[in-house]
Enzyme design. Structure first.
Site, PDB file in Angstrom:
ATOM      1  N   GLU A 115     -10.060   3.549   0.670  1.00 56.85           N
ATOM      2  CA  GLU A 115      -9.991   3.767   2.124  1.00 56.85           C
ATOM      3  C   GLU A 115      -8.987   4.865   2.482  1.00 56.85           C
ATOM      4  OE1 GLU A 115      -8.836   0.055   3.902  1.00 56.85           O
ATOM      5  OE2 GLU A 115      -6.913   0.015   2.890  1.00 56.85           O
ATOM      6  N   HIS A 156      -7.988  -8.912   0.921  1.00 58.66           N
ATOM      7  CA  HIS A 156      -7.293  -7.657   1.237  1.00 58.66           C
ATOM      8  C   HIS A 156      -5.953  -7.979   1.896  1.00 58.66           C
ATOM      9  CE1 HIS A 156     -10.277  -4.226   0.680  1.00 58.66           C
ATOM     10  NE2 HIS A 156     -10.712  -5.264  -0.004  1.00 58.66           N
ATOM     11  N   GLU A 157      -5.024  -7.008   1.796  1.00 64.29           N
ATOM     12  CA  GLU A 157      -3.636  -7.242   2.219  1.00 64.29           C
ATOM     13  C   GLU A 157      -3.202  -8.606   1.675  1.00 64.29           C
ATOM     14  OE1 GLU A 157      -6.048  -6.673   4.844  1.00 64.29           O
ATOM     15  OE2 GLU A 157      -5.875  -4.585   4.217  1.00 64.29           O
ATOM     16  N   GLU A 203       0.818  -1.208   0.000  1.00 64.06           N
ATOM     17  CA  GLU A 203       0.000   0.000   0.000  1.00 64.06           C
ATOM     18  C   GLU A 203       0.852   1.258   0.000  1.00 64.06           C
ATOM     19  OE1 GLU A 203      -3.150  -0.542   2.866  1.00 64.06           O
ATOM     20  OE2 GLU A 203      -3.451  -2.595   2.169  1.00 64.06           O
ATOM     21  N   HIS A 252     -17.194 -11.189   6.146  1.00 62.72           N
ATOM     22  CA  HIS A 252     -15.849 -10.624   6.233  1.00 62.72           C
ATOM     23  C   HIS A 252     -15.041 -11.444   7.219  1.00 62.72           C
ATOM     24  CE1 HIS A 252     -13.005  -7.200   7.582  1.00 62.72           C
ATOM     25  NE2 HIS A 252     -12.583  -7.662   6.439  1.00 62.72           N
ATOM     26  N   HIS A 253     -13.866 -11.860   6.795  1.00 59.70           N
ATOM     27  CA  HIS A 253     -12.938 -12.590   7.664  1.00 59.70           C
ATOM     28  C   HIS A 253     -11.675 -11.762   7.831  1.00 59.70           C
ATOM     29  CE1 HIS A 253     -14.752 -16.750   6.300  1.00 59.70           C
ATOM     30  NE2 HIS A 253     -15.609 -16.011   7.006  1.00 59.70           N
TER      31      HIS A 253
END
Ligand code: NOJ
Ligand code: CA
Length: 686
Positions: A492, A467-468, A185, A387-388
């Site tokens: 974000e 994500h990530e 990022e 969402h996890h």
């Protein structure tokens, strides 16, 4: 001439002889090999120097792109594979097929290449052998190492790759740093190639004559991600992402590396149009994936990112029955088939950043009545997205795989969004013996973990939006349930101080987007982040992102209350699909502007999106891709004449209609920080 120069002269003369003499090549010189792409433009030449070091060079249209670039490996427990090599054989073959993407930016993809396989053997007593397979496309080249099982390399403990990319000339490079704490990022740097330090791939380079090259990798499986480090001048060398310790990669038996890939094109549009990465991946292994249906999703999300609601339980908890029902109502009213809910489960109450050991992916909080909400959504045509967030506790997550994905399947989720928020090198792995390690997001263990997630999810007919993540390398061809990932600064960052600058998306299209779909989370029509801060964007640009940034699952990221204030622009978001028959970049300069046209799948409508940077500019393009003889009604959403991301006029938008045909051109103004979005619908009765 020394032996080395003679060999190089032979290679050079063979290069000019071209592909027709391929068969003769192997007989003439065992220590070199060459092949060209099907159209003859791209050429690879492999050579061995006087010290027995292997190198490959890449030319396009007679111009050197890569000068001889070394091949090899450093090992932690054996002498490196580098010098004293010989070529023991070579083969070529041609391949040409069309295949269909279950979802994507293009429906049909042509995979046409010429393959050159070169076999190497050490001339020393170790006599280790390997091959390098090159696939030459009209728009670039991919190559990978292939090691057969062998006694003197039963285990390959790889300290690093010695693979070089020795660019023959300097250029401008767009790149983001590798190996730093914030993972993937970072904003893109624009520097001379000769000033790159450690860069993650894709790295995109514009050479002095305008040729564009994108360096990346394909099919990253059971290996660590490849970054590059500049060694000297314009030479980059593979630099593998680390793991919990040496070696960076462990292999045994027969093994291959991922494909190292170079897209080479006349311009930025040509780079985007390439299918090289997808073609280098294996075909779909999951069979029928009709359970993945591209579509948009709203989310109980932006208020958390802005800090107004919390993931944790308490007075500010976002994922309450009341809020979720209101968001389902909004999604339903706008034909949005999915709703992401974050903070719905037990585990968020403490300090979850880098510490996800409390996360339970099958236990909702007491104010989130999952059965009631799923039933409510079903009545309204809206499915939940679970969402996890692992907080980086990857093994803790793996221990719950079956309960977590069974819970998701039982509640009719099509997609699960995963997350690994912890600093680089802080991923938590725990082995069966209880020993704990700190892994890197793109190291071999995490590459394997991410695939375990995707394979487990597939067994439950669920898609993954990570994500990530590990960067995208085209594995969504093989596992079409890997629908999207983040892996870049998404929307974000616009909620927080240090917002994405106006040029960000015009960079991202030609760098991050070469990896495949991105969960960028567009559509913040309020243009407001935390503490009432302003996004560096116009409202028209937010609409444009739905066309410019591709994902089969695309977020409608602002809140229902905010969307209620912008019914005009919201119509574009309601209309725009997320699955495409065809895609064309109409004009572009990396980091300055890009206009993209896409035809919806299973329909006749076209959509166009354009984003600029901080400057005002005029963009013109032809509509020659439209169906000849058809009139189209164009619904145009453009920056108002005074629109400017620096002033309150950032909300100024003009929505107008025009009738257009394929012989027409359009010229539109883009405001500083602006863009435009267009929907083209065949006129009735024409
Ligand atoms: C970072 C992700 O990018 C964001 O989408 C998510 O809401 C937070 N982590 C919490 O999981
Ligand atoms: Ca993130």
């Amino acid at each position: 001439m020394g032996r080395n120069e003679v060999q190089q002269a032979i290679v050079r003369s063979m290069v000019t002889m071209g592909a027709a003499l391929l068969a003769a090549t192997s007989a003439l010189a065992q220590n070199s090999a060459t092949a060209t792409s099907p159209d003859g433009d791209v050429q690879v030449s492999v050579s061995i120097d006087g010290d027995g070091r292997a190198a490959y060079a890449v030319n396009r249209k007679g111009k050197a792109i890569l000068a001889p670039s070394k091949l090899g490996f450093l090992l932690t427990d054996a002498v490196k594979i580098d010098r004293r090599l010989s070529i023991t054989g070579q083969e070529t073959r041609d391949f040409d097929e069309n295949w269909t993407q279950p979802w994507g930016e293009w429906k049909t993809i042509r995979n046409r290449y010429r393959e050159l396989k070169v076999h190497f053997k050490e001339t020393t007593a170790l006599a280790r052998v390997f091959s390098v397979t090159f696939r030459l496309y009209d728009d670039g080249v991919g190559f990978r190492y292939e090691f057969p099982e062998q006694p003197n390399l039963a285990h390959a403990n790889i300290a690093d790759e010695l693979t070089e990319f020795a660019f023959a000339s300097d250029g401008i490079a767009w790149w983001k740093p590798a190996f730093l704490w914030n993972r993937e990022e970072y904003l893109y740097n624009k520097t001379p190639l000769s000033a790159v330090s450690n860069a993650d791939t894709p790295i995109t380079i514009k050479l002095a004559d305008g040729t564009h090259v994108a360096l990346h990798e394909a099919a990253l499986v059971d290996y660590s991600g490849m970054a590059v480090s500049r060694t000297e001048g314009t030479t980059l060398r593979a630099a593998l992402h680390p793991g919990a310790g040496e070696p960076k990669v462990q292999k045994k038996g027969a093994w291959t590396t991922p494909w190292r890939s170079l897209i080479i094109a006349d311009d930025a549009a040509g780079v985007y149009h390439s299918h090289l990465m997808l073609n280098l991946n294996e075909p779909n292994k999951l069979g029928d994936v009709s359970w993945i249906k591209p579509g948009k999703f709203a989310g109980v999300w932006w208020n958390m990112i802005k800090g107004e609601w919390s993931w944790a339980r308490g007075p500010k908890h976002g994922a309450t029955n009341e809020n979720v029902k209101r968001y389902i109502d909004f999604a339903s009213a706008n034909k949005i088939p999915h709703l992401l809910v974050e903070g719905w489960n037990i585990g968020w109450d403490g300090d979850w950043f880098g510490n996800g050991y409390d996360m339970d992916f099958a236990k909702p909080t007491e104010d989130f009545d999952v059965d009631m909400l799923v039933a409510y959504g079903k009545k309204k045509g809206v499915r939940l997205i679970g969402h996890h967030e692992t907080g980086g506790a990857a093994t803790h997550y793996e221990k719950q795989f079956d309960t977590a994905f069974k819970f998701a399947a039982d509640h009719d989720y099509m997609v699960v969004k995963t997350g690994y928020v912890t600093d680089a090198g802080q991923m938590e792995r725990e082995d069966a013996d209880g020993k704990k390690y700190r892994e890197w997001h793109q190291g071999q263990w995490m590459v394997n973990h991410q695939l375990r997630v995707v394979e487990t999810a597939a067994r439950y007919k669920i898609g993954i939006d990570s994500h990530e993540p590990v960067k995208g390398t085209g594995l969504h061809r093989t596992y079409p349930n890997w629908v999207a990932r983040e892996g870049m600064r998404g929307m974000e960052y616009n909620a927080w101080p240090g917002k994405n600058p106006p040029e960000h998306e015009a960079n991202v299209v030609f760098t991050r987007m070469l990896e495949g779909p991105m969960d960028f989370t567009p559509g913040i029509l309020s243009l407001k982040g935390s503490d009432d801060s302003d996004l560096l964007s116009t409202i028209a640009k937010q609409l444009a992102l739905y066309v410019v940034i591709y994902s089969p699952v695309q977020m409608v990221a602002d809140t229902p209350e905010n969307y209620a204030k912008y019914p005009g622009p919201l119509k574009f978001i309601r209309d725009v699909p997320t699955d495409w028959q065809e895609t064309r970049v109409l004009n572009a300069e990396i980091g300055d502007f890009v206009t993209i046209a896409r035809k919806e799948r299973g329909g006749e409508n076209w959509y166009i999106g354009a984003v600029g940077d901080e400057e005002a500019r005029t963009l013109s393009f032809k509509l020659d891709f439209l169906n000849p003889g058809t009139s189209y009604v164009a619904e145009i959403y453009r920056d108002g004449d005074e629109a400017d991301y620096r002033t309150e006029k950032r909300h100024s938008i003009v929505i107008e209609s025009k009738t257009l045909r394929n012989t027409d051109s359009l010229t539109l103004q883009v405001a500083p920080g602006g863009g435009f979005a267009i929907r083209l619908v065949p006129a009735k009765g024409k």
